[in-house]
Design an enzyme around this catalytic site. Sequence first.
Site, PDB file in Angstrom:
ATOM      1  N   HIS A  12       1.983   4.302  10.917  1.00  0.00           N
ATOM      2  CA  HIS A  12       3.407   4.256  11.282  1.00  0.00           C
ATOM      3  C   HIS A  12       4.229   5.416  10.712  1.00  0.00           C
ATOM      4  O   HIS A  12       5.361   5.221  10.291  1.00  0.00           O
ATOM      5  CB  HIS A  12       4.006   2.916  10.848  1.00  0.00           C
ATOM      6  CG  HIS A  12       4.145   2.755   9.348  1.00  0.00           C
ATOM      7  ND1 HIS A  12       4.083   1.535   8.729  1.00  0.00           N
ATOM      8  CD2 HIS A  12       4.363   3.647   8.341  1.00  0.00           C
ATOM      9  CE1 HIS A  12       4.243   1.696   7.425  1.00  0.00           C
ATOM     10  NE2 HIS A  12       4.422   2.976   7.158  1.00  0.00           N
ATOM     11  N   HIS A  59      10.510  -0.408   4.305  1.00  0.00           N
ATOM     12  CA  HIS A  59      10.446   0.595   3.230  1.00  0.00           C
ATOM     13  C   HIS A  59      11.775   0.639   2.480  1.00  0.00           C
ATOM     14  O   HIS A  59      12.480   1.646   2.500  1.00  0.00           O
ATOM     15  CB  HIS A  59      10.126   1.968   3.802  1.00  0.00           C
ATOM     16  CG  HIS A  59       8.809   2.047   4.519  1.00  0.00           C
ATOM     17  ND1 HIS A  59       8.595   1.512   5.764  1.00  0.00           N
ATOM     18  CD2 HIS A  59       7.615   2.597   4.153  1.00  0.00           C
ATOM     19  CE1 HIS A  59       7.347   1.734   6.146  1.00  0.00           C
ATOM     20  NE2 HIS A  59       6.722   2.383   5.184  1.00  0.00           N
ATOM     21  N   HIS A 193      -3.057   7.449   2.467  1.00  0.00           N
ATOM     22  CA  HIS A 193      -1.992   8.403   2.145  1.00  0.00           C
ATOM     23  C   HIS A 193      -1.374   8.078   0.801  1.00  0.00           C
ATOM     24  O   HIS A 193      -1.358   6.931   0.376  1.00  0.00           O
ATOM     25  CB  HIS A 193      -0.931   8.530   3.235  1.00  0.00           C
ATOM     26  CG  HIS A 193      -0.110   7.309   3.573  1.00  0.00           C
ATOM     27  ND1 HIS A 193      -0.633   6.090   3.932  1.00  0.00           N
ATOM     28  CD2 HIS A 193       1.247   7.147   3.652  1.00  0.00           C
ATOM     29  CE1 HIS A 193       0.343   5.238   4.217  1.00  0.00           C
ATOM     30  NE2 HIS A 193       1.503   5.852   4.041  1.00  0.00           N
ATOM     31  N   GLU A 240      -0.875  -0.202   2.297  1.00  0.00           N
ATOM     32  CA  GLU A 240      -0.314  -0.711   3.570  1.00  0.00           C
ATOM     33  C   GLU A 240      -1.404  -1.322   4.455  1.00  0.00           C
ATOM     34  O   GLU A 240      -1.127  -2.155   5.313  1.00  0.00           O
ATOM     35  CB  GLU A 240       0.400   0.416   4.332  1.00  0.00           C
ATOM     36  CG  GLU A 240       1.702   0.854   3.683  1.00  0.00           C
ATOM     37  CD  GLU A 240       2.420   1.980   4.440  1.00  0.00           C
ATOM     38  OE1 GLU A 240       3.594   2.215   4.138  1.00  0.00           O
ATOM     39  OE2 GLU A 240       1.815   2.634   5.310  1.00  0.00           O
TER      40      GLU A 240
HETATM   41  C1  DHB Z   1       4.844   8.927   5.390  1.00  0.00           C
HETATM   42  C2  DHB Z   1       4.011   7.824   5.608  1.00  0.00           C
HETATM   43  C3  DHB Z   1       4.493   6.537   5.446  1.00  0.00           C
HETATM   44  O1  DHB Z   1       3.734   5.415   5.591  1.00  0.00           O
HETATM   45  C4  DHB Z   1       5.815   6.336   5.103  1.00  0.00           C
HETATM   46  O2  DHB Z   1       6.261   5.070   5.039  1.00  0.00           O
HETATM   47  C5  DHB Z   1       6.647   7.411   4.876  1.00  0.00           C
HETATM   48  C6  DHB Z   1       6.163   8.724   5.009  1.00  0.00           C
HETATM   49  C7  DHB Z   1       4.326  10.316   5.567  1.00  0.00           C
HETATM   50  O3  DHB Z   1       3.147  10.512   5.863  1.00  0.00           O
HETATM   51  O4  DHB Z   1       5.106  11.258   5.448  1.00  0.00           O
HETATM   52 FE    FE Z   2       4.828   3.521   5.188  1.00  0.00          FE
END
Ligand code: DHB
Ligand code: FE
Length: 292
Positions: A12, A59, A193, A240
């Site tokens: 997402h 978030h 991530h 997540e």
């Molecule tokens: C990014 C990924 C995320 O899941 C998020 O909530 C905010 C930023 C990113 O990859 O920049």
């Molecule tokens: Fe996120």
Amino acid sequence: MANITASVYTSHVPAIGAALDLGKSHEPYWQPVFKGYDDSKQWLQENKPDVIILVFNDHATAFSLEMIPTFAIGCAASFAPADEGWGPRPVPVVQGHPELAAHIAQSVIQQDFDLTIVNKMDVDHGLTVPLSLMCGQPQAWPCPVIPFAVNVVQYPAPSGRRCFMLGQAIRRAVESYDRPLKVQIWGTGGMSHQLQGPRAGLINKDFDNAFLDRLIADPEGLSRMPHIDYVREAGSEGIELVMWLIARGAMSDVAGEKGGAASSVPPIVKHRFYHVPASNTAVGHLILENPT
Ligand code: DHB
Ligand code: FE
């Protein structure tokens, strides 16, 4: 009777929403990301559900450190796109399904899961980006959506095991709703991530692809993976991914059908896609259908 027909899984990333909204989806950086969803958009048009239960995380947009529900179900008639700092995304307002949402709350709470009932909530990229990836840029989203928010921002987050069992409870809830609705459940967020600290930018292709393999073939075993493995292998925001286990837990091979036992027939993999990177994130995507 209502029935869960399929589950969809997708990352997402907020920059994906911005790329679409600013007309950049054909740029060389973004083109391969959106291409991975071409078949999915077609599939969704051919398999249009009556309702989507969209499992996502907020978030710190609708909720803050003042109030942190572990599981929250959106029971409102509509949900506005949130302002995440650059104004709300120019996407349609999300129409809810208060009647089915209230039924799911009733059933799932009676199955011993504590849900927070939310009657007013703005929805951030966690919810709107998956809709954009699967639907493109329509005037209205194709069907009502029940937002189902999971806390994965502030520890303690729920375990993968609890998420998986919650998915099983959601399937039972949907199947006890006495109107003939075709329902999809979407699990979103991830894949690997990390947005912060010395390991910012971490991506782990091996972990992600093994996660996809196990989500398809061994979801029960995968649900036992502890948080520390997500964080170590998939980065701090990789947690997540526990939300994908809610959607997977609602599939007939693990949750049963119409009150019956779980079958051993695995779901049909309609689509699988993986791409690195989009912004700071590995993008993973699956569509699983229950065999009919
Ligand atoms: C990014 C990924 C995320 O899941 C998020 O909530 C905010 C930023 C990113 O990859 O920049
Ligand atoms: Fe996120």
